[in-house]
Design a protein around this motif. Structure first.
Motif, PDB file in Angstrom:
ATOM      1  N   ASN A   1       0.755  -1.073   0.002  1.00  0.00           N
ATOM      2  CA  ASN A   1      -0.017   0.054   0.023  1.00  0.00           C
ATOM      3  C   ASN A   1       0.777   1.190  -0.021  1.00  0.00           C
ATOM      4  N   ASP A   2       2.057   1.196   0.656  1.00  0.00           N
ATOM      5  CA  ASP A   2       2.934   2.480   0.655  1.00  0.00           C
ATOM      6  C   ASP A   2       3.476   2.754  -0.565  1.00  0.00           C
ATOM      7  N   TYR A   3       3.832   1.514  -1.045  1.00  0.00           N
ATOM      8  CA  TYR A   3       4.662   1.772  -2.386  1.00  0.00           C
ATOM      9  C   TYR A   3       3.547   2.169  -3.407  1.00  0.00           C
ATOM     10  N   PHE A   4       2.412   1.729  -3.515  1.00  0.00           N
ATOM     11  CA  PHE A   4       1.260   2.020  -4.209  1.00  0.00           C
ATOM     12  C   PHE A   4       0.928   3.538  -4.184  1.00  0.00           C
ATOM     13  N   PHE A   5       0.973   3.934  -2.941  1.00  0.00           N
ATOM     14  CA  PHE A   5       0.650   5.279  -2.607  1.00  0.00           C
ATOM     15  C   PHE A   5       1.679   6.230  -3.153  1.00  0.00           C
ATOM     16  N   LEU A   6       3.160   5.781  -2.783  1.00  0.00           N
ATOM     17  CA  LEU A   6       4.334   6.698  -3.298  1.00  0.00           C
ATOM     18  C   LEU A   6       4.262   6.639  -4.898  1.00  0.00           C
ATOM     19  N   LEU A   7       3.981   5.622  -5.838  1.00  0.00           N
ATOM     20  CA  LEU A   7       3.768   5.466  -7.039  1.00  0.00           C
ATOM     21  C   LEU A   7       2.795   6.578  -7.566  1.00  0.00           C
TER      22      LEU A   7
ATOM     23  N   THR B   1       3.379  10.084 -10.041  1.00  0.00           N
ATOM     24  CA  THR B   1       3.068   9.959 -11.166  1.00  0.00           C
ATOM     25  C   THR B   1       1.635  11.027 -11.236  1.00  0.00           C
ATOM     26  N   ALA B   2       1.400  11.601 -10.195  1.00  0.00           N
ATOM     27  CA  ALA B   2       0.008  12.558 -10.319  1.00  0.00           C
ATOM     28  C   ALA B   2       0.493  13.816 -11.241  1.00  0.00           C
ATOM     29  N   LYS B   3      -0.275  14.155 -11.816  1.00  0.00           N
ATOM     30  CA  LYS B   3      -0.250  15.290 -12.630  1.00  0.00           C
ATOM     31  C   LYS B   3      -0.771  16.598 -11.919  1.00  0.00           C
ATOM     32  N   PRO B   4       0.043  17.807 -12.040  1.00  0.00           N
ATOM     33  CA  PRO B   4      -0.439  19.142 -11.458  1.00  0.00           C
ATOM     34  C   PRO B   4      -1.709  19.553 -12.067  1.00  0.00           C
TER      35      PRO B   4
END
Length: 147
Positions: free
Chosen positions: A3-9, A13-16
């Motif tokens: 879950n932590d890895y998925f959250f960091l990913l 990859t989030a776009k502004p």
């Protein structure tokens, strides 16, 4: 940990929401062709003037620099005086012709014609000339009584 890895990913990859990239630059806005053309023309004029000046200086150096710096004020003054004298003579000749010329108008004849016209006006008028002045003198208002 997945879950932590998925959250960091997801964060990476989030776009502004706001576009913070630099705007596109267009070449024709930075390269001012009109200004360059005017500068080139100005430089060509300066170059031409420098070339003419150089030719004049070399000519002076070859011919020992003789220059024409004489003032011809006396000749100009004499010429002006002659012209003024000529104009005055012409004006005097015109004045003489005018004074010697006989008048075309005859004042005596005008006067006789006017008198004849007045006689005609008197003969055809209903009332004699100046009758209204006499009437105005006869009838005047003085302290409530006509005199």
């Amino acid at each position: 940990m997945d879950n932590d890895y998925f959250f960091l990913l997801q964060i990476q990859t989030a776009k502004p929401v706001v576009d913070t990239t630099t705007p596109l630059t267009y070449g024709h806005l930075h390269l001012k062709l009109k200004k360059l053309k005017l500068e080139k023309e100005r430089l060509s004029v300066i170059e031409r003037d420098n070339h003419l000046l150089l030719e004049k200086m070399s000519s002076i150096m070859r011919t020992k620099g003789r220059i024409d710096n004489k003032n011809y004020y006396q000749a100009k003054r004499e010429k002006r005086e002659k012209e003024l004298l000529r104009v005055n003579q012409e004006n005097q000749a015109i004045l003489d012709r005018i004074t010697k010329c006989e008048p075309q108008y005859q004042v005596q004849r005008w006067h006789e014609d006017w008198q004849r016209a007045e006689k005609y006006m008197d003969s055809i008028a209903r009332y004699p000339r100046g009758w209204y002045k006499l009437q105005n003198r006869k009838v005047t208002w003085i302290s409530g009584v006509f005199s």
